[in-house]
Design a protein around this motif. Structure first.
Motif, mmCIF file in Angstrom:
data_model
loop_
_atom_site.group_PDB
_atom_site.id
_atom_site.type_symbol
_atom_site.label_atom_id
_atom_site.label_comp_id
_atom_site.label_asym_id
_atom_site.label_seq_id
_atom_site.Cartn_x
_atom_site.Cartn_y
_atom_site.Cartn_z
ATOM 1 N N ILE A 13 0.771 -1.219 -0.041
ATOM 2 C CA ILE A 13 0.102 0.006 0.075
ATOM 3 C C ILE A 13 0.739 1.227 0.058
ATOM 4 C CG2 ILE A 13 -1.584 1.421 1.468
ATOM 5 C CD1 ILE A 13 -2.918 -1.452 2.265
ATOM 6 N N LYS A 14 1.952 1.391 0.991
ATOM 7 C CA LYS A 14 2.717 2.484 1.094
ATOM 8 C C LYS A 14 3.545 2.748 -0.272
ATOM 9 C CE LYS A 14 2.883 2.822 5.897
ATOM 10 N NZ LYS A 14 2.486 4.327 6.054
ATOM 11 N N ARG A 15 4.060 1.637 -0.774
ATOM 12 C CA ARG A 15 4.775 1.780 -2.204
ATOM 13 C C ARG A 15 3.969 2.200 -3.399
ATOM 14 N NH1 ARG A 15 5.449 -0.722 -6.773
ATOM 15 N NH2 ARG A 15 4.002 -2.345 -6.555
ATOM 16 N N LEU A 16 2.494 1.793 -3.330
ATOM 17 C CA LEU A 16 1.738 2.237 -4.420
ATOM 18 C C LEU A 16 1.176 3.628 -4.182
ATOM 19 C CD1 LEU A 16 -0.093 -1.279 -5.250
ATOM 20 C CD2 LEU A 16 1.407 -0.028 -6.542
ATOM 21 N N ASN A 17 0.935 3.959 -2.858
ATOM 22 C CA ASN A 17 0.517 5.186 -2.556
ATOM 23 C C ASN A 17 0.913 5.740 -1.227
ATOM 24 O OD1 ASN A 17 -1.123 7.578 -2.280
ATOM 25 N ND2 ASN A 17 -2.946 6.659 -2.833
ATOM 26 N N PRO A 18 2.194 6.344 -1.341
ATOM 27 C CA PRO A 18 2.701 6.722 -0.053
ATOM 28 C C PRO A 18 2.218 7.412 0.904
ATOM 29 C CG PRO A 18 4.186 7.298 -1.944
ATOM 30 C CD PRO A 18 2.943 6.531 -2.396
ATOM 31 N N ASP A 19 0.980 8.304 0.402
ATOM 32 C CA ASP A 19 -0.037 9.170 1.113
ATOM 33 C C ASP A 19 -0.973 8.565 1.879
ATOM 34 O OD1 ASP A 19 1.957 11.386 0.360
ATOM 35 O OD2 ASP A 19 0.763 11.822 -1.325
ATOM 36 N N LYS A 33 5.850 -11.861 20.564
ATOM 37 C CA LYS A 33 6.387 -10.451 20.215
ATOM 38 C C LYS A 33 7.084 -10.211 18.954
ATOM 39 C CE LYS A 33 6.849 -9.242 25.301
ATOM 40 N NZ LYS A 33 5.614 -8.356 25.155
ATOM 41 N N GLU A 34 7.839 -11.098 18.459
ATOM 42 C CA GLU A 34 8.453 -10.864 17.174
ATOM 43 C C GLU A 34 7.470 -10.622 16.132
ATOM 44 O OE1 GLU A 34 8.091 -15.628 17.461
ATOM 45 O OE2 GLU A 34 8.289 -13.815 19.062
ATOM 46 N N LEU A 35 6.156 -11.334 16.154
ATOM 47 C CA LEU A 35 5.279 -11.030 15.086
ATOM 48 C C LEU A 35 4.755 -9.913 14.944
ATOM 49 C CD1 LEU A 35 3.948 -14.710 15.010
ATOM 50 C CD2 LEU A 35 5.683 -13.774 13.662
ATOM 51 N N VAL A 36 4.449 -9.353 16.421
ATOM 52 C CA VAL A 36 4.046 -8.108 16.403
ATOM 53 C C VAL A 36 5.000 -7.040 16.090
ATOM 54 C CG1 VAL A 36 3.190 -6.572 18.271
ATOM 55 C CG2 VAL A 36 2.459 -8.850 18.531
ATOM 56 N N ALA A 37 6.238 -7.268 16.499
ATOM 57 C CA ALA A 37 7.204 -6.276 16.110
ATOM 58 C C ALA A 37 7.492 -6.311 14.483
ATOM 59 C CB ALA A 37 8.437 -6.737 16.394
ATOM 60 N N GLN A 38 7.224 -7.300 13.795
ATOM 61 C CA GLN A 38 7.166 -7.149 12.307
ATOM 62 C C GLN A 38 6.138 -6.207 11.619
ATOM 63 O OE1 GLN A 38 6.921 -11.226 10.537
ATOM 64 N NE2 GLN A 38 8.373 -12.189 11.851
ATOM 65 N N VAL A 39 4.880 -6.558 12.301
ATOM 66 C CA VAL A 39 3.749 -5.443 11.793
ATOM 67 C C VAL A 39 4.419 -4.068 12.337
ATOM 68 C CG1 VAL A 39 1.465 -4.710 12.092
ATOM 69 C CG2 VAL A 39 2.123 -7.293 12.211
ATOM 70 N N ILE A 40 4.601 -3.720 13.494
ATOM 71 C CA ILE A 40 5.364 -2.386 13.766
ATOM 72 C C ILE A 40 6.162 -1.976 12.615
ATOM 73 C CG2 ILE A 40 6.513 -1.131 15.626
ATOM 74 C CD1 ILE A 40 5.143 -3.194 17.613
ATOM 75 N N ASP A 41 7.237 -2.814 12.628
ATOM 76 C CA ASP A 41 8.239 -2.281 11.757
ATOM 77 C C ASP A 41 7.846 -1.887 10.362
ATOM 78 O OD1 ASP A 41 10.154 -2.745 13.726
ATOM 79 O OD2 ASP A 41 10.778 -4.802 12.879
ATOM 80 N N ALA A 42 6.722 -2.402 9.646
ATOM 81 C CA ALA A 42 6.221 -2.032 8.544
ATOM 82 C C ALA A 42 5.651 -0.610 8.501
ATOM 83 C CB ALA A 42 5.062 -2.969 8.080
ATOM 84 N N GLN A 43 5.341 0.013 9.761
ATOM 85 C CA GLN A 43 5.069 1.514 9.938
ATOM 86 C C GLN A 43 3.613 1.626 9.510
ATOM 87 O OE1 GLN A 43 8.698 3.413 8.363
ATOM 88 N NE2 GLN A 43 9.442 3.525 10.466
ATOM 89 N N PRO A 44 2.488 0.975 9.918
ATOM 90 C CA PRO A 44 1.194 1.509 9.641
ATOM 91 C C PRO A 44 1.083 2.754 10.672
ATOM 92 C CG PRO A 44 1.188 -0.458 10.862
ATOM 93 C CD PRO A 44 2.675 -0.392 10.417
ATOM 94 N N GLU A 45 0.256 3.592 10.344
ATOM 95 C CA GLU A 45 0.127 4.924 11.117
ATOM 96 C C GLU A 45 -0.760 4.256 12.347
ATOM 97 O OE1 GLU A 45 1.408 6.453 7.687
ATOM 98 O OE2 GLU A 45 -0.079 4.684 7.903
ATOM 99 N N ILE A 46 -1.632 3.440 12.416
ATOM 100 C CA ILE A 46 -2.220 3.005 13.429
ATOM 101 C C ILE A 46 -2.576 1.543 13.498
ATOM 102 C CG2 ILE A 46 -4.635 2.871 14.540
ATOM 103 C CD1 ILE A 46 -5.399 5.557 13.156
ATOM 104 N N ILE A 47 -2.105 0.857 14.618
ATOM 105 C CA ILE A 47 -2.410 -0.658 14.847
ATOM 106 C C ILE A 47 -3.401 -0.819 15.844
ATOM 107 C CG2 ILE A 47 -1.118 -2.806 15.501
ATOM 108 C CD1 ILE A 47 1.405 -1.674 14.620
ATOM 109 N N SER A 48 -4.396 -1.606 15.723
ATOM 110 C CA SER A 48 -5.501 -1.666 16.501
ATOM 111 C C SER A 48 -5.527 -3.272 16.746
ATOM 112 C CB SER A 48 -6.908 -1.495 15.898
ATOM 113 O OG SER A 48 -7.961 -1.628 16.565
#
Length: 181
Positions: A13-19, A33-48
């Motif tokens: 998503i970020k590659r196709l539309n960075p905004d 924790k390592e799986l949660v960290a993978q999602v965090i590292d992808a840098q979504p603005e909000i994690i629910s």
């Protein structure tokens, strides 16, 4: 494992539309924790990650997820300076005091955004509705949540975890300006 699907999707998503603002709703990944960290590292603005219900009722309606594990997932997300969101359903037999205790638990792990909606039984095989919560009680929950310093609280019968998700953009922009992100 499952986290890689979230990561690939966020990155694409970020590659196709960075905004594009990305909010993801994740499971607890069984507390890994390592799986949660993978999602965090992808840098979504909000994690629910949804708590779903209060501590007492959680084992009755959540087949695999554990209340404390969910809190730890939310803590890990918040500690990464990612905007953290959770949602609950009411009408399962919880008391207002239990909802407030859940709010306190969420604030202790620095959850920023809370959604509260009416539980509706999807099929006759699912947990039954114990009560239909009044609009006045939903308003009270919102007020109490804001007093507990959630940045945003959506609380009404038809609210779901993605309800008015576009409003969270303003919260993110505000946090960015004061240097928290």
């Amino acid at each position: 494992l499952g986290a890689s699907h979230w990561v690939r999707t966020i990155r694409e998503i970020k590659r196709l539309n960075p905004d594009t603002t990305v909010e993801v709703l994740i499971p607890d990944f069984q507390g890994r924790k390592e799986l949660v960290a993978q999602v965090i590292d992808a840098q979504p603005e909000i994690i629910s990650h949804n708590m779903e219900t209060v501590r007492r009722i959680s084992p009755l309606v959540r087949s695999a997820a554990k209340y404390e594990t969910s809190l730890e997932v939310l803590r890990q997300i918040a500690e990464s300076n990612t905007t953290t969101k959770s949602g609950i359903m009411v009408g399962l037999g919880e008391t207002p005091e239990e909802v407030e205790e859940l709010m306190d638990d969420l604030r202790r792990v620095d959850c920023h955004i809370l959604t509260i909606g009416q539980y509706l039984q999807p099929t006759h095989k699912h947990y039954p509705v114990a009560a239909y919560i009044t609009p006045e009680q939903f308003a009270l929950y919102r007020e109490k949540g804001l007093k507990k310093e959630f940045q945003q609280v959506e609380s009404a019968p038809l609210v779901r975890s993605s309800y008015h998700a576009e409003k969270q953009i303003h919260f993110i922009q505000k946090r960015s300006k004061i240097g928290n992100i």
